[in-house]
Design a protein around this motif. Sequence first.
Motif, PDB file in Angstrom:
ATOM      1  N   UNK A  50       0.858  -1.172   0.000  1.00 44.12           N
ATOM      2  CA  UNK A  50       0.000   0.000   0.000  1.00 44.12           C
ATOM      3  C   UNK A  50       0.896   1.224   0.000  1.00 44.12           C
ATOM      4  N   UNK A  51       0.681   2.102  -0.970  1.00 41.47           N
ATOM      5  CA  UNK A  51       1.547   3.252  -1.130  1.00 41.47           C
ATOM      6  C   UNK A  51       1.176   4.358  -0.153  1.00 41.47           C
ATOM      7  N   UNK A  52       1.983   5.407  -0.147  1.00 47.70           N
ATOM      8  CA  UNK A  52       1.703   6.554   0.713  1.00 47.70           C
ATOM      9  C   UNK A  52       0.319   7.132   0.452  1.00 47.70           C
ATOM     10  N   UNK A  53      -0.079   7.113  -0.806  1.00 49.73           N
ATOM     11  CA  UNK A  53      -1.373   7.695  -1.177  1.00 49.73           C
ATOM     12  C   UNK A  53      -2.540   6.765  -0.900  1.00 49.73           C
ATOM     13  N   UNK A  68      -6.072  -9.102   1.359  1.00 51.69           N
ATOM     14  CA  UNK A  68      -6.368  -7.689   1.183  1.00 51.69           C
ATOM     15  C   UNK A  68      -5.533  -6.875   2.157  1.00 51.69           C
ATOM     16  N   UNK A  69      -5.129  -5.692   1.716  1.00 50.25           N
ATOM     17  CA  UNK A  69      -4.314  -4.821   2.557  1.00 50.25           C
ATOM     18  C   UNK A  69      -5.113  -3.563   2.889  1.00 50.25           C
ATOM     19  N   UNK A  70      -4.932  -3.082   4.108  1.00 48.13           N
ATOM     20  CA  UNK A  70      -5.598  -1.847   4.521  1.00 48.13           C
ATOM     21  C   UNK A  70      -4.749  -1.179   5.596  1.00 48.13           C
ATOM     22  N   UNK A  71      -5.119   0.042   5.942  1.00 47.37           N
ATOM     23  CA  UNK A  71      -4.362   0.743   6.983  1.00 47.37           C
ATOM     24  C   UNK A  71      -5.305   1.584   7.830  1.00 47.37           C
ATOM     25  N   UNK A  72      -4.874   1.800   9.060  1.00 48.09           N
ATOM     26  CA  UNK A  72      -5.622   2.593  10.023  1.00 48.09           C
ATOM     27  C   UNK A  72      -4.693   3.691  10.537  1.00 48.09           C
ATOM     28  N   UNK A  73      -4.961   4.921  10.118  1.00 44.43           N
ATOM     29  CA  UNK A  73      -4.098   6.027  10.513  1.00 44.43           C
ATOM     30  C   UNK A  73      -4.118   6.241  12.020  1.00 44.43           C
ATOM     31  N   UNK A  74      -5.292   6.108  12.615  1.00 45.05           N
ATOM     32  CA  UNK A  74      -5.413   6.367  14.046  1.00 45.05           C
ATOM     33  C   UNK A  74      -4.546   5.415  14.861  1.00 45.05           C
ATOM     34  N   UNK A  75      -4.426   4.180  14.376  1.00 46.90           N
ATOM     35  CA  UNK A  75      -3.629   3.181  15.089  1.00 46.90           C
ATOM     36  C   UNK A  75      -2.226   3.036  14.501  1.00 46.90           C
ATOM     37  N   UNK A  76      -1.954   3.777  13.436  1.00 47.33           N
ATOM     38  CA  UNK A  76      -0.659   3.680  12.746  1.00 47.33           C
ATOM     39  C   UNK A  76      -0.305   2.232  12.432  1.00 47.33           C
ATOM     40  N   UNK A  77      -1.283   1.549  11.864  1.00 48.92           N
ATOM     41  CA  UNK A  77      -1.158   0.115  11.642  1.00 48.92           C
ATOM     42  C   UNK A  77      -1.636  -0.243  10.231  1.00 48.92           C
ATOM     43  N   UNK A  78      -0.897  -1.157   9.627  1.00 52.43           N
ATOM     44  CA  UNK A  78      -1.281  -1.714   8.329  1.00 52.43           C
ATOM     45  C   UNK A  78      -1.686  -3.168   8.555  1.00 52.43           C
ATOM     46  N   UNK A  79      -2.759  -3.576   7.892  1.00 54.99           N
ATOM     47  CA  UNK A  79      -3.288  -4.930   8.071  1.00 54.99           C
ATOM     48  C   UNK A  79      -3.171  -5.743   6.793  1.00 54.99           C
ATOM     49  N   UNK A  80      -3.033  -7.042   6.973  1.00 45.55           N
ATOM     50  CA  UNK A  80      -3.114  -7.986   5.868  1.00 45.55           C
ATOM     51  C   UNK A  80      -4.199  -8.988   6.236  1.00 45.55           C
ATOM     52  N   UNK A  81      -5.341  -8.853   5.583  1.00 40.40           N
ATOM     53  CA  UNK A  81      -6.451  -9.785   5.805  1.00 40.40           C
ATOM     54  C   UNK A  81      -6.277 -10.958   4.862  1.00 40.40           C
TER      55      UNK A  81
END
Length: 123
Positions: A50-53, A68-81
Motif C-alpha cells: 500500500x503506497x503513501x497515497x 487484502x491490505x488496509x491501513x488505520x491512521x489512528x492506530x498507525x497500523x497496516x493490516x493484511x487480511x
Amino acid sequence: LQLVESGGGLVQPGGSLRLSCAVSGFSLDSYTIGWFRQAPGKEREGVLCISKSGASTNYADSVKGRFFISRDYAKNTVYLQMNSLKPEDTAIYYCAALISRYCSASAFSYDYWGQGTQVTVSS
C-alpha cells in the motif's frame, strides 16, 4: 523507525487470519508499506503493498481475491487480511517500509523491516 508484526498462528485450510503491522517513528502517509512472505527453502516474495497515497498493489497472483491490505491512521497500523487460506500460504510474513511513494515487489527496495510473524496453514 520500527515495525512490529502480529496476528500469525496456526489455522486450518479455508480459515482466515488478520496480520497487523504496527509502525512507530513515522506516519503511514510518509512511507509505502509492503507485506512479504518467505516459506522454508524459498526466496522472500512480495504479497501486497500500500503506497503513501493509499493505492494498493498485488504482487502474488496466488493470493488475488483472498488477501487484502488496509491501513488505520489512528492506530498507525497496516493490516493484511488473509481469507481462504491454503497450506501453500504457510510462511513467515514480514512487513517493510519504503520511503518511495511507489510500491515495489523487490525486497531490496525496502528500508525497514519487522521481525516477521509465522503463519501455518494445516489440518
